[in-house]
Design an enzyme around this catalytic site. Structure first.
Site, PDB file in Angstrom:
ATOM      1  N   PHE A 152      37.292  -2.235  60.956  1.00  0.00           N
ATOM      2  CA  PHE A 152      37.625  -1.818  59.587  1.00  0.00           C
ATOM      3  C   PHE A 152      38.830  -0.892  59.538  1.00  0.00           C
ATOM      4  CE2 PHE A 152      35.273   2.016  60.788  1.00  0.00           C
ATOM      5  CZ  PHE A 152      36.005   3.000  60.143  1.00  0.00           C
ATOM      6  N   LYS A 176      38.395 -13.261  61.687  1.00  0.00           N
ATOM      7  CA  LYS A 176      37.121 -12.754  61.146  1.00  0.00           C
ATOM      8  C   LYS A 176      37.311 -11.247  61.008  1.00  0.00           C
ATOM      9  CE  LYS A 176      33.732 -10.815  61.624  1.00  0.00           C
ATOM     10  NZ  LYS A 176      33.503  -9.561  60.849  1.00  0.00           N
ATOM     11  N   GLU A 179      33.960  -6.820  57.544  1.00  0.00           N
ATOM     12  CA  GLU A 179      33.379  -7.104  56.223  1.00  0.00           C
ATOM     13  C   GLU A 179      33.439  -5.877  55.314  1.00  0.00           C
ATOM     14  OE1 GLU A 179      32.048  -6.783  59.157  1.00  0.00           O
ATOM     15  OE2 GLU A 179      29.879  -6.513  59.141  1.00  0.00           O
ATOM     16  N   SER A 229      34.086  -1.401  68.243  1.00  0.00           N
ATOM     17  CA  SER A 229      33.420  -0.373  69.042  1.00  0.00           C
ATOM     18  C   SER A 229      33.030  -0.955  70.414  1.00  0.00           C
ATOM     19  CB  SER A 229      32.193   0.134  68.288  1.00  0.00           C
ATOM     20  OG  SER A 229      31.389  -0.955  67.907  1.00  0.00           O
ATOM     21  N   CYS A 284      41.639   4.815  66.492  1.00  0.00           N
ATOM     22  CA  CYS A 284      41.286   4.759  67.917  1.00  0.00           C
ATOM     23  C   CYS A 284      42.298   5.513  68.751  1.00  0.00           C
ATOM     24  CB  CYS A 284      41.190   3.321  68.384  1.00  0.00           C
ATOM     25  SG  CYS A 284      42.781   2.525  68.364  1.00  0.00           S
ATOM     26  N   GLU A 386      31.995   8.799  70.921  1.00  0.00           N
ATOM     27  CA  GLU A 386      33.032   8.782  69.880  1.00  0.00           C
ATOM     28  C   GLU A 386      32.416   9.204  68.549  1.00  0.00           C
ATOM     29  OE1 GLU A 386      34.283   4.764  68.720  1.00  0.00           O
ATOM     30  OE2 GLU A 386      36.349   5.484  68.711  1.00  0.00           O
TER      31      GLU A 386
HETATM   32  P1  NAD Z   1      32.579  -2.560  64.923  1.00  0.00           P
HETATM   33  O1  NAD Z   1      32.381  -2.763  66.381  1.00  0.00           O
HETATM   34  O2  NAD Z   1      31.408  -2.155  64.100  1.00  0.00           O
HETATM   35  O3  NAD Z   1      33.105  -3.928  64.247  1.00  0.00           O
HETATM   36  C1  NAD Z   1      34.191  -4.645  64.794  1.00  0.00           C
HETATM   37  C2  NAD Z   1      34.013  -6.118  64.467  1.00  0.00           C
HETATM   38  O4  NAD Z   1      32.810  -6.594  65.100  1.00  0.00           O
HETATM   39  C3  NAD Z   1      33.862  -6.400  62.979  1.00  0.00           C
HETATM   40  O5  NAD Z   1      34.588  -7.555  62.644  1.00  0.00           O
HETATM   41  C4  NAD Z   1      32.360  -6.595  62.800  1.00  0.00           C
HETATM   42  O6  NAD Z   1      32.046  -7.472  61.755  1.00  0.00           O
HETATM   43  C5  NAD Z   1      31.929  -7.175  64.127  1.00  0.00           C
HETATM   44  N1  NAD Z   1      30.555  -6.805  64.493  1.00  0.00           N
HETATM   45  C6  NAD Z   1      29.897  -5.674  64.125  1.00  0.00           C
HETATM   46  N2  NAD Z   1      28.649  -5.687  64.638  1.00  0.00           N
HETATM   47  C7  NAD Z   1      28.525  -6.829  65.345  1.00  0.00           C
HETATM   48  C8  NAD Z   1      27.461  -7.404  66.121  1.00  0.00           C
HETATM   49  N3  NAD Z   1      26.284  -6.791  66.269  1.00  0.00           N
HETATM   50  N4  NAD Z   1      27.689  -8.588  66.707  1.00  0.00           N
HETATM   51  C9  NAD Z   1      28.873  -9.211  66.582  1.00  0.00           C
HETATM   52  N5  NAD Z   1      29.899  -8.713  65.852  1.00  0.00           N
HETATM   53  C10 NAD Z   1      29.740  -7.538  65.250  1.00  0.00           C
HETATM   54  O7  NAD Z   1      33.801  -1.544  64.755  1.00  0.00           O
HETATM   55  P2  NAD Z   1      34.309  -0.861  63.414  1.00  0.00           P
HETATM   56  O8  NAD Z   1      33.348   0.188  63.010  1.00  0.00           O
HETATM   57  O9  NAD Z   1      34.723  -1.880  62.427  1.00  0.00           O
HETATM   58  O10 NAD Z   1      35.658  -0.179  63.961  1.00  0.00           O
HETATM   59  C11 NAD Z   1      35.706   1.089  64.546  1.00  0.00           C
HETATM   60  C12 NAD Z   1      35.678   0.985  66.058  1.00  0.00           C
HETATM   61  O11 NAD Z   1      36.793   0.236  66.530  1.00  0.00           O
HETATM   62  C13 NAD Z   1      35.810   2.341  66.736  1.00  0.00           C
HETATM   63  O12 NAD Z   1      34.943   2.386  67.832  1.00  0.00           O
HETATM   64  C14 NAD Z   1      37.250   2.382  67.179  1.00  0.00           C
HETATM   65  O13 NAD Z   1      37.529   3.237  68.264  1.00  0.00           O
HETATM   66  C15 NAD Z   1      37.469   0.968  67.550  1.00  0.00           C
HETATM   67  N6  NAD Z   1      38.880   0.624  67.569  1.00  0.00           N
HETATM   68  C16 NAD Z   1      39.449   0.399  68.786  1.00  0.00           C
HETATM   69  C17 NAD Z   1      40.791   0.100  68.857  1.00  0.00           C
HETATM   70  C18 NAD Z   1      41.438  -0.187  70.181  1.00  0.00           C
HETATM   71  O14 NAD Z   1      42.485  -0.797  70.195  1.00  0.00           O
HETATM   72  N7  NAD Z   1      40.863   0.214  71.300  1.00  0.00           N
HETATM   73  C19 NAD Z   1      41.546   0.013  67.688  1.00  0.00           C
HETATM   74  C20 NAD Z   1      40.922   0.245  66.465  1.00  0.00           C
HETATM   75  C21 NAD Z   1      39.571   0.540  66.422  1.00  0.00           C
END
Ligand code: NAD
Length: 501
Positions: A152, A176, A179, A229, A284, A386
């Protein structure tokens, strides 16, 4: 009451209403109200979108690289023309302030600019005369249909990291997006079609775990680029690679900023404020951990930070004077506030408490004031995990060795920064620290588009980074041709492997 706005998938160049009957709420983080609902795809809907992409991909791969680049040149201009509208839309769903939303889009556009150079980047290699009458050449070919699964916190930049390079290389993409803020990814895809991309090459399919699992299990998805994450990144990496896909999965972070006694303290205070609290800490590459070296440095830092942090008042994301806006959701707000409580329970010293902040006129918005902890220690779970909110933790170190060890031994290894005037110490630190991206007097060392982005340890699973030439490598497979043309000379028959002896 206003009618509910539905956010549809974008498949084969068209808005495509969901048929699963499942929807997710999209909030306005400024007010806490639901502003739209987004379709959540079933596995069957995802399968259909993948079929569509597959049917379109071969023709796109056959378009020469220069023509593919021309679509991207046009796309860049179109996104720039629509910058204000896109930034407002992004801000309204994510909660970051409009100026920061423009930065999100601009950083993505810089990857599009890199991808405009695809004719040069995708050139193969050639060796004339590798053997008698033998030439060898290699070429980079697209993979087919690839998936981009995004978080997000950068709803424009991260999709563009992925689809910019993937499309330039001749692939078709299933995006994808998160959401939580799905509208900008759809607008970005619509503009791509307006720029001349054939229908079916960039498709946006919204969804949750069901949609992600359908991607990970589908035989026609050849590669998955994921950012989110760490636990989900690890899951995506494991399931995707078990299904023989190429996967790059970037995860969470806990970046340290090391402040040496000789650092320019004015710069440090300024940089820490922006990098710890900007975008409500939801980056991040934020710097949520400051590691002053020596008691004198630590005391000065805390003394100078406190009055500056007290001036940081969050505001509505549409307010041009706001430093940062609300966090993305009520659940996220509660999670961040629970981490603050955990820090207190673990014995860290809470110097500034951002909990309980309300913004007049936006009482139900997801706002959190800035928080500052001193005397955080490495054994605390609030240090190890985090938080992803407007919280800065100070961990005091005796010397550079101890400070560097903290960053090197932390489970995450996305970014780290050192603030110093000592070039030799900085050089040595940059070389030895066990972290993927390093800043020297640069608080948020996000590499430029033609370099490459990627962390180490639990911040990334898989070996290939995002964008730059690493992105081209990720989204192509290499083929090597060894050729000889008949010359009339029949070479000696041999049953041993040919060598260059
Ligand atoms: P998230 O892991 O909740 O979601 C990321 C994606 O995974 C979304 O598209 C989501 O729909 C999907 N997803 C969520 N739960 C899932 C599941 N159980 N099974 C399969 N898919 C699932 O992350 P977020 O809250 O949207 O974003 C924040 C996180 O992203 C933080 O941890 C941040 O550090 C990380 N981030 C990392 C970088 C990097 O380059 N290392 C960059 C930006 C953000």
């Amino acid at each position: 009451m206003a009618a509910q706005r539905d956010i549809h998938h974008f498949i084969n160049g068209k808005a495509t209403p969901g048929t699963s009957g499942r929807f997710g709420d999209v909030f306005d983080p400024n007010t806490g109200e639901v502003q739209a609902r987004v379709a959540l795809a079933s596995a069957a809907e995802m399968g259909k979108a993948i079929e569509t992409a597959r049917a379109a991909q071969l023709a796109w791969a056959a378009v020469n690289p220069q023509r593919r680049a021309r679509v991207l040149f046009k796309y860049k201009a179109l996104v720039e023309e629509n910058m204000d509208e896109l930034a407002r839309l992004l801000s309204s769903e994510h909660g970051k302030v409009v100026a920061d939303a423009k930065g999100d889009i601009q950083r993505g556009l810089e990857v599009i600019e890199f991808a405009c150079g695809i004719p040069h980047a995708i050139k193969g290699e050639y060796t004339e005369g590798a053997g008698p009458g033998i030439d060898v050449y290699s070429m980079r070919q697209p993979l087919g249909v690839v998936a981009a699964i995004t978080p997000f916190n950068f709803p424009a930049m991260i999709p563009m990291w992925m689809f910019g390079v993937a499309i330039a290389c001749g692939n078709a993409v299933i995006l994808k997006p998160s959401e939580k803020d799905p509208s900008v990814p759809v607008r970005l895809a619509e503009l791509m079609v307006e720029a001349g991309l054939p229908e079916g090459i960039l498709n946006v399919v919204h969804g949750d775990k069901e949609a992600v699992d359908a991607i990970l299990d589908h035989p026609d998805i050849k590669a998955v680029s994921f950012v989110g994450s760490s636990d989900i990144a690890h899951y995506v990496y494991s399931r995707g690679t078990a299904n023989h896909k190429r996967v790059q999965a970037m995860g969470g972070a806990k970046n340290h900023g090391i402040i040496m006694p000789d650092a320019d303290m004015d710069q440090v205070v300024n940089d820490l404020l922006g990098s710890a609290y900007g975008s409500a800490g939801e980056r991040c590459m934020a710097l949520p951990v400051a590691v002053p070296v020596g008691e004198k440095t630590a005391n000065e830092l805390v003394e100078r930070l406190i009055p500056e942090i007290e001036k940081l008042v969050p505001g509505a994301s549409t307010d041009p004077d706001a430093i940062y806006g609300p966090v993305v959701s009520q659940a996220h707000k509660e999670k961040v506030e629970a981490w603050i409580q955990k820090g207190v329970d673990e014995g860290a010293e809470l110097k500034i408490d951002g909990r309980g902040f309300t913004l007049q006129g936006h009482e139900n918005g997801f706002f959190i004031g800035p928080s500052l902890f001193d005397h955080v220690t490495p054994d605390m779970s609030s240090y190890k995990e985090e938080i992803f909110g407007p919280v800065l933790q100070i961990v005091r170190a005796h010397d550079l060795e101890e400070a560097a060890r903290l960053a090197s031994e932390h489970q995450y290894g996305n970014g780290v920064a050192i603030f110093t005037r000592n070039g030799l110490a900085a050089r040595e630190f940059a070389s030895k620290v066990n972290v993927g991206m390093v800043g020297v007097n640069v608080p948020i060392p996000v590499p430029v588009a033609y370099h490459t982005f990627g962390g180490w340890k639990r911040s990334a699973f898989g070996d290939v980074n995002q964008h730059g030439m690493e992105g081209v490598r990720f989204f192509t497979k290499i083929k090597t041709v060894t050729q000889r043309w008949p010359s009339g000379d029949i070479s000696d028959q041999s049953f041993v492997i040919p060598t260059m002896q």
